[in-house]
Design a protein around this motif. Structure first.
Motif, PDB file in Angstrom:
ATOM      1  N   SER A  96       5.948   0.928   8.688  1.00 60.20           N
ATOM      2  CA  SER A  96       5.830   2.198   9.390  1.00 60.20           C
ATOM      3  C   SER A  96       6.145   3.356   8.438  1.00 60.20           C
ATOM      4  CB  SER A  96       6.784   2.218  10.589  1.00 60.20           C
ATOM      5  OG  SER A  96       6.727   3.462  11.245  1.00 60.20           O
ATOM      6  N   GLY A  97       5.225   4.308   8.323  1.00 61.09           N
ATOM      7  CA  GLY A  97       5.386   5.432   7.400  1.00 61.09           C
ATOM      8  C   GLY A  97       4.907   5.145   6.006  1.00 61.09           C
ATOM      9  N   HIS A  98       4.556   3.903   5.725  1.00 59.32           N
ATOM     10  CA  HIS A  98       4.040   3.511   4.405  1.00 59.32           C
ATOM     11  C   HIS A  98       2.788   2.655   4.625  1.00 59.32           C
ATOM     12  CE1 HIS A  98       7.916   4.903   2.799  1.00 59.32           C
ATOM     13  NE2 HIS A  98       8.470   4.200   3.790  1.00 59.32           N
ATOM     14  N   PRO A  99       1.652   3.274   4.964  1.00 61.76           N
ATOM     15  CA  PRO A  99       0.474   2.500   5.405  1.00 61.76           C
ATOM     16  C   PRO A  99      -0.158   1.637   4.331  1.00 61.76           C
ATOM     17  CG  PRO A  99      -0.091   4.815   5.128  1.00 61.76           C
ATOM     18  CD  PRO A  99       1.399   4.720   4.978  1.00 61.76           C
ATOM     19  N   LEU A 100       0.072   1.949   3.059  1.00 54.80           N
ATOM     20  CA  LEU A 100      -0.556   1.179   1.989  1.00 54.80           C
ATOM     21  C   LEU A 100       0.448   0.326   1.221  1.00 54.80           C
ATOM     22  CD1 LEU A 100      -3.090   3.809   0.558  1.00 54.80           C
ATOM     23  CD2 LEU A 100      -3.405   2.134   2.385  1.00 54.80           C
ATOM     24  N   GLY A 101       1.662   0.262   1.689  1.00 49.17           N
ATOM     25  CA  GLY A 101       2.654  -0.571   1.023  1.00 49.17           C
ATOM     26  C   GLY A 101       3.252   0.091  -0.212  1.00 49.17           C
ATOM     27  N   PHE A 102       3.809  -0.755  -1.087  1.00 51.99           N
ATOM     28  CA  PHE A 102       4.529  -0.267  -2.264  1.00 51.99           C
ATOM     29  C   PHE A 102       3.971  -0.943  -3.514  1.00 51.99           C
ATOM     30  CE2 PHE A 102       7.269  -0.100   1.414  1.00 51.99           C
ATOM     31  CZ  PHE A 102       7.863   1.143   1.340  1.00 51.99           C
ATOM     32  N   ASN A 103       4.163  -0.262  -4.657  1.00 57.03           N
ATOM     33  CA  ASN A 103       3.733  -0.841  -5.919  1.00 57.03           C
ATOM     34  C   ASN A 103       4.875  -1.644  -6.538  1.00 57.03           C
ATOM     35  OD1 ASN A 103       5.475   1.107  -6.898  1.00 57.03           O
ATOM     36  ND2 ASN A 103       3.855   2.393  -7.764  1.00 57.03           N
ATOM     37  N   LYS A 104       4.693  -2.045  -7.775  1.00 59.60           N
ATOM     38  CA  LYS A 104       5.688  -2.914  -8.420  1.00 59.60           C
ATOM     39  C   LYS A 104       7.023  -2.211  -8.611  1.00 59.60           C
ATOM     40  CE  LYS A 104       6.217  -6.091 -12.318  1.00 59.60           C
ATOM     41  NZ  LYS A 104       5.600  -6.651 -13.552  1.00 59.60           N
ATOM     42  N   GLN A 105       6.993  -0.882  -8.822  1.00 54.43           N
ATOM     43  CA  GLN A 105       8.232  -0.123  -8.995  1.00 54.43           C
ATOM     44  C   GLN A 105       8.882   0.239  -7.667  1.00 54.43           C
ATOM     45  OE1 GLN A 105       5.344   0.720 -10.636  1.00 54.43           O
ATOM     46  NE2 GLN A 105       5.995  -0.288 -12.547  1.00 54.43           N
ATOM     47  N   GLY A 106       8.256  -0.127  -6.562  1.00 50.70           N
ATOM     48  CA  GLY A 106       8.806   0.197  -5.247  1.00 50.70           C
ATOM     49  C   GLY A 106       8.453   1.585  -4.768  1.00 50.70           C
ATOM     50  N   CYS A 107       7.424   2.205  -5.338  1.00 55.29           N
ATOM     51  CA  CYS A 107       6.994   3.547  -4.919  1.00 55.29           C
ATOM     52  C   CYS A 107       5.914   3.426  -3.842  1.00 55.29           C
ATOM     53  CB  CYS A 107       6.438   4.336  -6.105  1.00 55.29           C
ATOM     54  SG  CYS A 107       7.558   4.426  -7.518  1.00 55.29           S
ATOM     55  N   ASP A 108       5.888   4.401  -2.958  1.00 51.81           N
ATOM     56  CA  ASP A 108       4.901   4.402  -1.884  1.00 51.81           C
ATOM     57  C   ASP A 108       3.509   4.660  -2.458  1.00 51.81           C
ATOM     58  OD1 ASP A 108       4.304   4.552   1.085  1.00 51.81           O
ATOM     59  OD2 ASP A 108       3.503   6.465   0.408  1.00 51.81           O
ATOM     60  N   VAL A 109       2.590   3.740  -2.246  1.00 47.54           N
ATOM     61  CA  VAL A 109       1.245   3.837  -2.831  1.00 47.54           C
ATOM     62  C   VAL A 109       0.472   4.999  -2.220  1.00 47.54           C
ATOM     63  CG1 VAL A 109      -0.956   2.642  -3.102  1.00 47.54           C
ATOM     64  CG2 VAL A 109       1.186   1.383  -3.369  1.00 47.54           C
ATOM     65  N   TYR A 110       0.539   5.143  -0.906  1.00 44.37           N
ATOM     66  CA  TYR A 110      -0.211   6.214  -0.238  1.00 44.37           C
ATOM     67  C   TYR A 110       0.250   7.590  -0.700  1.00 44.37           C
ATOM     68  CZ  TYR A 110      -1.729   9.324   3.518  1.00 44.37           C
ATOM     69  OH  TYR A 110      -2.260  10.369   4.221  1.00 44.37           O
ATOM     70  N   SER A 111       1.558   7.785  -0.819  1.00 39.46           N
ATOM     71  CA  SER A 111       2.094   9.076  -1.255  1.00 39.46           C
ATOM     72  C   SER A 111       1.670   9.399  -2.684  1.00 39.46           C
ATOM     73  CB  SER A 111       3.620   9.071  -1.139  1.00 39.46           C
ATOM     74  OG  SER A 111       4.165  10.285  -1.607  1.00 39.46           O
ATOM     75  N   ARG A 112       1.651   8.409  -3.544  1.00 40.41           N
ATOM     76  CA  ARG A 112       1.258   8.661  -4.929  1.00 40.41           C
ATOM     77  C   ARG A 112      -0.242   8.962  -5.027  1.00 40.41           C
ATOM     78  NH1 ARG A 112       4.913   7.811  -8.789  1.00 40.41           N
ATOM     79  NH2 ARG A 112       3.275   7.627 -10.363  1.00 40.41           N
TER      80      ARG A 112
END
Length: 324
Positions: A96-112
Motif C-alpha cells: 500500500s502506497g508503493h504500487p511498483l515495489g522496491f529496488n535492491k537498495q530498498g527505494c520506492d520504484v514508482y517514486s523514483r
C-alpha cells in the motif's frame, strides 16, 4: 415550303437569335465578384487542421501531457521521498502506497520513476534548444550567403557530423567527471548533434532563397540579413521543427545511456532513469521488475515524442496531406 431566294436574302446565312437577360435581373457585380474562402489558409493553420483529425496526434499529445505534468509537478503523483531507502525493503513486493515495489537498495520504484521524469525531460529540452539554435544559425548562414562562408561552415559541420555524439559525450563527461550536472551533459550531447539540423536548414534555405518573394524583398531595398530573417527563414524552418521534435526523444535516450554507462548524472545527486536501470541490472535474474518499470517509462516517453514528430512531419508536408 422553303423561303424563295430574293435579291435581298440571296447569299446570306440564317442568324440564330440569342437571348440576353435584362441588366437589372443579372447585375454585373454579382457575375464578376470573386469568391474568397472564409477560412484563412496558412502553412501552420493547414497543419493544425490536419493534425487534429488524426488519432495519432491525440494519443501522442495525451502521453506528452502526462509526462509534462509528472515532470513539472511530481508531488501531485507521489508523496514518497525517492531517496528514502531502507535495506529491509530490498526487492520488496508492491504494498500500500508503493504500487511498483522496491529496488535492491530498498527505494520506492514508482517514486523514483516520477522524480526521474523531470531530470530526463529537462536534459532533453536543453539539448534540443542548443541543437535548434546552433543548427539553424549555421545552416541559414551557409545556405543563404553561400560562397566561402558556405564552404567553411559546411566543413565545420562535416567534422562534427563525423564524430558520433554519444561517443563524444562519453569522452566529455569522463573528462568533466567532477562537474557532471544536467547542463554539462546537455552541452556534451548537443554540442555534437547540431549538424543534422544545420544540414536540413541549409537545404531548405537553398530552395527558398530563389523564390520570387525573396527577389521582390531585395529589389525593395531590404538588406540581405533582414531578408533572411523576415522572409527566407520563416519559410524554411518547418523541417527543422520536425527534426527537433523527433530529436528530443534521441536526447532523452542519450542521457539515459550516459547515466547507464556511469558517465552521466551522479546517482547520489540526481535521480535518473538511466541510473536506476543500471543499478537494477545486477538483480535482473532474480527480480527484473525494478529494471522493467523505468525502461517502460523511458519507452513510452520516447514513443510519445516520435509519434508527435511523425504527425507534425506529415502535417507540414502538403504532398503527404494530399496523398491521404
Amino acid at each position: 415550303m422553303p423561303e424563295p431566294k430574293t435579291p435581298a436574302n440571296r447569299g446570306t446565312r440564317p442568324v440564330a437569335e440569342h437571348f440576353v437577360a435584362p441588366v437589372d435581373e443579372t447585375p454585373v457585380a454579382a457575375v464578376d465578384a470573386v469568391r474568397i474562402a472564409e477560412k484563412k489558409s496558412t502553412l501552420w493553420l493547414d497543419a493544425w487542421r490536419d493534425m487534429r483529425r488524426r488519432p495519432m496526434f491525440w494519443i501522442s499529445a495525451a502521453i506528452l501531457l502526462v509526462v509534462a505534468l509528472v515532470a513539472l509537478f511530481p508531488g501531485l503523483f507521489t508523496q514518497v521521498d525517492p531517496r528514502a531507502c531502507g535495506l529491509q525493503n530490498s526487492n520488496g513486493a508492491p504494498t500500500s502506497g508503493h504500487p511498483l515495489g522496491f529496488n535492491k537498495q530498498g527505494c520506492d520504484v514508482y517514486s523514483r520513476i516520477v522524480y526521474g521524469t523531470g531530470t530526463s525531460v529537462s536534459v532533453g529540452l536543453m539539448v534540443i534548444a542548443l541543437t535548434f539554435v546552433v543548427g539553424t544559425i549555421m545552416g541559414a548562414l551557409a545556405g543563404f550567403f553561400g560562397g566561402a562562408l558556405d564552404s567553411l561552415l559546411s566543413r565545420i559541420g562535416d567534422i562534427f557530423f563525423s564524430i558520433p555524439y554519444i561517443l563524444a559525450a562519453v569522452v566529455v563527461m569522463s573528462v568533466l567527471a567532477n562537474h557532471r550536472n544536467p547542463l554539462v551533459i546537455a552541452l556534451a550531447i548537443g554540442g555534437f548533434s547540431w549538424p543534422i539540423t544545420a544540414r536540413i536548414v541549409r537545404s531548405e534555405i537553398l530552395r527558398v532563397k530563389n523564390a520570387d518573394f525573396v527577389m521582390a524583398a531585395e529589389s525593395l531595398g531590404l538588406s540581405r540579413i533582414r531578408t533572411l530573417i523576415k522572409h527566407v527563414l520563416p519559410n524554411a524552418i518547418a523541417p527543422a521543427i520536425v527534426v527537433t521534435t523527433i530529436s528530443l526523444s534521441s536526447a532523452i535516450v542519450a542521457e539515459s545511456v550516459l547515466s547507464f554507462l556511469g558517465v552521466g548524472l551522479p546517482s547520489g545527486q540526481f535521480i535518473s532513469w538511466g541510473n536506476d536501470i543500471s543499478a537494477a541490472q545486477l538483480s535482473l535474474r532474480t527480480d527484473p521488475m525494478p529494471l522493467i518499470y523505468p525502461s517502460l517509462a523511458l519507452t513510452i516517453t520516447v514513443l510519445g515524442f516520435i509519434l508527435l514528430g511523425e504527425v507534425v512531419r506529415d502535417a507540414l508536408d502538403p504532398k503527404a496531406r494530399a496523398r491521404r
